[in-house]
Write a protein that holds these residues in place. Structure first.
Motif, short mmCIF file in Angstrom:
data_model
loop_
_atom_site.label_atom_id
_atom_site.label_comp_id
_atom_site.label_asym_id
_atom_site.label_seq_id
_atom_site.Cartn_x
_atom_site.Cartn_y
_atom_site.Cartn_z
N ALA A 1 -6.96 8.98 13.00
CA ALA A 1 -6.34 9.46 11.76
C ALA A 1 -5.10 8.62 11.45
O ALA A 1 -4.83 8.30 10.29
CB ALA A 1 -5.97 10.92 11.89
N GLY A 2 -4.34 8.26 12.50
CA GLY A 2 -3.12 7.47 12.30
C GLY A 2 -3.43 6.09 11.73
O GLY A 2 -2.84 5.68 10.73
N VAL A 3 -4.39 5.38 12.37
CA VAL A 3 -4.67 4.02 11.88
C VAL A 3 -5.31 4.05 10.50
O VAL A 3 -4.97 3.26 9.62
CB VAL A 3 -5.55 3.21 12.87
CG1 VAL A 3 -4.78 2.84 14.11
CG2 VAL A 3 -6.84 3.91 13.21
N SER A 4 -6.22 5.00 10.26
CA SER A 4 -6.87 4.99 8.95
C SER A 4 -5.89 5.45 7.87
O SER A 4 -6.00 5.03 6.72
CB SER A 4 -8.13 5.84 8.95
OG SER A 4 -7.80 7.17 9.22
N GLY A 5 -4.91 6.29 8.25
CA GLY A 5 -3.87 6.69 7.31
C GLY A 5 -3.09 5.47 6.84
O GLY A 5 -2.80 5.32 5.65
N ILE A 6 -2.74 4.58 7.77
CA ILE A 6 -1.99 3.38 7.40
C ILE A 6 -2.86 2.46 6.56
O ILE A 6 -2.42 1.89 5.56
CB ILE A 6 -1.46 2.66 8.66
CG1 ILE A 6 -0.39 3.52 9.33
CG2 ILE A 6 -0.90 1.29 8.29
CD1 ILE A 6 0.24 2.89 10.53
N VAL A 7 -4.14 2.33 6.94
CA VAL A 7 -5.03 1.46 6.17
C VAL A 7 -5.18 1.97 4.74
O VAL A 7 -5.15 1.19 3.79
CB VAL A 7 -6.41 1.35 6.87
CG1 VAL A 7 -7.44 0.74 5.93
CG2 VAL A 7 -6.29 0.51 8.12
N ALA A 8 -5.29 3.30 4.60
CA ALA A 8 -5.44 3.85 3.26
C ALA A 8 -4.22 3.55 2.39
O ALA A 8 -4.33 3.40 1.18
CB ALA A 8 -5.66 5.36 3.34
N LYS A 9 -3.03 3.44 3.02
CA LYS A 9 -1.80 3.25 2.25
C LYS A 9 -1.36 1.80 2.16
O LYS A 9 -0.37 1.50 1.50
CB LYS A 9 -0.68 4.07 2.89
CG LYS A 9 -0.91 5.55 2.76
CD LYS A 9 0.38 6.33 2.79
CE LYS A 9 0.13 7.81 2.68
NZ LYS A 9 -0.72 8.14 1.52
N THR A 10 -2.02 0.88 2.88
CA THR A 10 -1.55 -0.50 2.91
C THR A 10 -2.63 -1.43 2.38
O THR A 10 -3.66 -1.60 3.02
CB THR A 10 -1.19 -0.91 4.36
OG1 THR A 10 -0.39 0.11 4.94
CG2 THR A 10 -0.43 -2.22 4.38
#
Lengths: 347, 319
Positions: A210-219
């Motif tokens: 969830a952490g890595v995909s959260g960053i990918v979604a926002k970057t």
């Protein structure tokens, strides 16, 4: 040999059914023993939830599973605070020693996807393992790098910096990913190596899928690696990855089965790796992985635990994985798994 | 009836016995409570250093200035995390200090009386928000704002300083610094407010009576009076920032390395321990994480002792 494994495979199926029926009868006379507590891999967690719903209800066993991450799962079973741990990476030598008489049993099979967020481009761009290695080593830094555009004719890639995102906690997905990159890139093998905690020098880290995909979604311009079920569920775009046969494949059941079909024997510790499989199977997706349940050899809940694992590796358990992109275990692996289950004793 | 019991209690011999018992019991209860607190501290320190012993004997003091952190080659060092901890907490402190003191001055001297209590209470509520919630807010709200607004703004004015150059990112040192600032500010401002409200009225009125403006009074009377106390409050705030793990882990980008830019990722001692302890792959890694914890423990002890020393010295000088 082949015939024998078929017979054993059928025997496992029968055992699984037996486990179901036997415990279904016992459901009315529930004992204190009829509960299991487990934790670990978030990768396998959707499938374990299915098993808990299906088997738990039928057999009257109260199973609780916490998707706390592979590393944390290993730590928990080592401390014996859970009845079983689950990990997508085999135990390291130190971890195996610390766990003090644990067995690891392959119980599910899936793949790691390489997800990206590049504004304005389509899903399933093509990539090779070597280029992914170069991105994570920091030698390719732009999406419109000639090497990437050459693989994707007709796609206009933006002049955008690449932000590689990785798992900062101990992760079986990291292990699968770095295992693959170490196989296809000698530079990667010497600079990083295969590990649950890769020491990347570029990019940003985050905890959990969830952490890595959260960053990918926002970057915009970022990419990361997550289990394929997670990528699908969160509608992330991911790459088609080139295999040894030269074909660009997506992580689906067929491609994972193809990769796993290259397994002909199982080592004593069940530590299997199916990344970058030989080109004999042209459809194989190159970043597949088994995932393991880890239990003490001597368990207070041995009977309940063994029945649950036999159910999970039986066709009854395995077929629940299909909608979640978990492929059924190859027979040779299921046989080895059931043999290991037999080593668990009442403690 | 009531008179009778009063008489009994006042009977001198009985009173002495019960007093003696009560006195002794009270002593033991409070002593036990104190011993438990001290015991827990000692037990934690012993365990941390015991766990860290293999790493201490393997890497020695060189651990403190080694930049290696590699679970594959099994080599570990703390410099990247000491740097990340120092920069994130000191910059956060530099931002939080003027804001906190301004809040405290406003609430004790400048704000209308009816406003002081409710606003003061609100500021203190901020310090009660769990850090994991602040971290989550950091990922979802603060990070994107930092990337799209704050970093481009800083870069356009101060881009010639390496600190404010480089790729904009929703995770990195700057979001971590801002999250820490938000966590320190209510602590420092509420202590400062408490201190400011204790400045003797005669001194304030005296200064105003000889014609000082309000600002001259604050600068000449209030701030010198509470200065050392505010420094102690700031040190406590830094102690909080240094030890914060969860909120920082969520926004700092948890990547080892020393980068010249505040926009890039980093990692702190506490954040590294939080993210890797459970997944440690070797005994030496567990031990090295404990070594980081030992550094953190020593640092926070030093901060707390420092704050206490300052407070004590000030109290002594005032007699």
């Amino acid at each position: 040999m082949k015939k024998r494994s078929f017979v054993l495979g059928a025997a496992i199926a029968a055992l699984g059914a037996l486990a179901l029926s036997a415990t279904a009868g016992a459901a009315t006379t529930r004992k204190a023993d009829d509960s299991l507590l487990g934790g670990g891999s978030s990768f396998v967690s959707p499938l374990v939830s299915q098993w808990i719903n299906d088997y738990g209800t039928k057999a009257g066993v109260n199973i609780t599973y916490g998707p706390i991450g592979s590393g944390a799962g290993i730590a928990a079973v080592t401390a014996r605070t859970v009845d079983f741990g689950a990990s997508d990476a085999p135990l390291t030598a130190d971890q195996a020693t610390a766990c003090n008489g644990c067995v690891q049993i392959p119980w599910a099979l899936s793949a790691t996807s390489i997800a990206y967020n590049i504004p304005g481009v389509k899903n399933n761009l093509k990539i090779t393992g070597d280029l992914v290695a170069k991105i994570y080593l920091g030698t390719i830094t732009k999406w419109n790098d000639a090497a990437i555009t050459a693989l994707n004719p007709g796609v206009t890639l933006p002049d955008l910096d690449i932000t590689p995102v990785y798992r900062s906690d101990g992760s079986g997905t990291s292990y699968n990913f770095t295992d693959y990159l170490s196989k296809v890139s000698t530079d990667f093998a010497s600079a990083i190596g295969k590990t649950t905690q890769p020491p990347f020098k570029v990019g940003v880290g985050a905890r959990g899928s969830a952490g890595v995909s959260g960053i990918v979604a926002k970057t915009s311009g970022s990419l990361t690696y997550v289990d394929v079920a997670f990528a699908l569920k969160n509608k992330l775009f991911f790459f088609a990855v080139k295999n040894q046969a030269g074909k660009y494949t997506l992580p689906g059941i067929k491609q994972i089965v193809a990769a796993a079909s290259t397994v002909t024997s199982v080592p004593a510790d069940n530590a299997l790796s199916i990344v970058d499989p030989p080109k004999t199977n042209v459809d194989a997706y190159p970043i597949g992985t088994f995932t393991w349940i880890i239990t003490p050899k001597s368990s207070k809940k041995a009977v309940t635990l063994k029945k649950f694992i036999l159910y999970a590796i039986s066709p009854f358990g395995q077929k629940l994985g299909l909608p979640l992109v978990f492929a059924p275990l190859p027979k040779v692996v299921a046989v080895a798994a059931s043999k290991t289950v037999a080593q668990i004793t009442q403690g | 009836m009531a008179a009778d019991s009063t008489l009994i209690v006042l009977d001198s011999s009985q009173r002495k016995r019960s007093d003696r018992l009560g006195e002794r019991g009270f002593l033991y209860v409070t002593l036990a409570a104190t011993l438990v607190a001290v015991g827990v501290l000692v037990a934690i320190a012993v365990k941390v250093f015991d766990l860290a012993a293999p790493a201490i004997s393997k890497f020695g003091v060189g651990f403190l200035w080694s930049q290696d952190w590699n679970a594959v080659t099994n080599r570990f060092g703390a410099l990247d995390f000491i740097y990340g901890t120092a920069v994130s907490s000191l910059v956060a402190l530099a931002i939080a200090a003027p804001i906190s003191i301004a809040i405290a001055l406003f609430l004790t001297e400048l704000a209308p009386k009816w406003l002081r209590t409710p606003v003061g209470a609100l500021v203190e509520v901020l310090s009660g928000i769990p850090s994991v919630v602040i971290g989550l807010w950091g990922i979802l709200v603060l990070g994107p704002i930092v990337e799209s607004q704050v970093e481009p703004f800083l870069n356009s004015f101060l881009g010639w300083i390496p600190l404010f150059s480089g790729r904009y990112s929703p995770v990195g040192l700057l979001p971590a610094i801002l999250v820490l600032t938000i966590m320190i500010t209510p602590i420092v401002s509420s202590i400062s407010r408490e201190l400011l409200s204790r400045v003797p009225k005669e001194q304030i009125e005296g200064a105003l009576a000889i014609g000082a403006t309000r600002w001259e009074m604050i600068r000449g009377v209030m701030l010198p009076y509470v200065g050392p106390g505010i420094i102690a409050a700031l040190i406590l705030g830094v102690g909080r920032a240094v030890g914060e793990a969860i909120a920082v882990t969520q926004v700092i980008g948890t990547t080892a390395g020393i980068r010249s830019s505040l926009f890039g990722p980093a990692d702190t001692l506490a954040s590294r321990i939080a993210s890797q302890y459970q997944g440690a792959v070797s005994n030496l890694q567990v031990s090295s994480l404990a070594y980081l914890a030992a550094i953190l423990l020593v640092l926070s002890l030093l901060f707390n002792l420092g704050a206490q020393l300052i407070v004590r010295r000030v109290e002594r000088s005032r007699g």
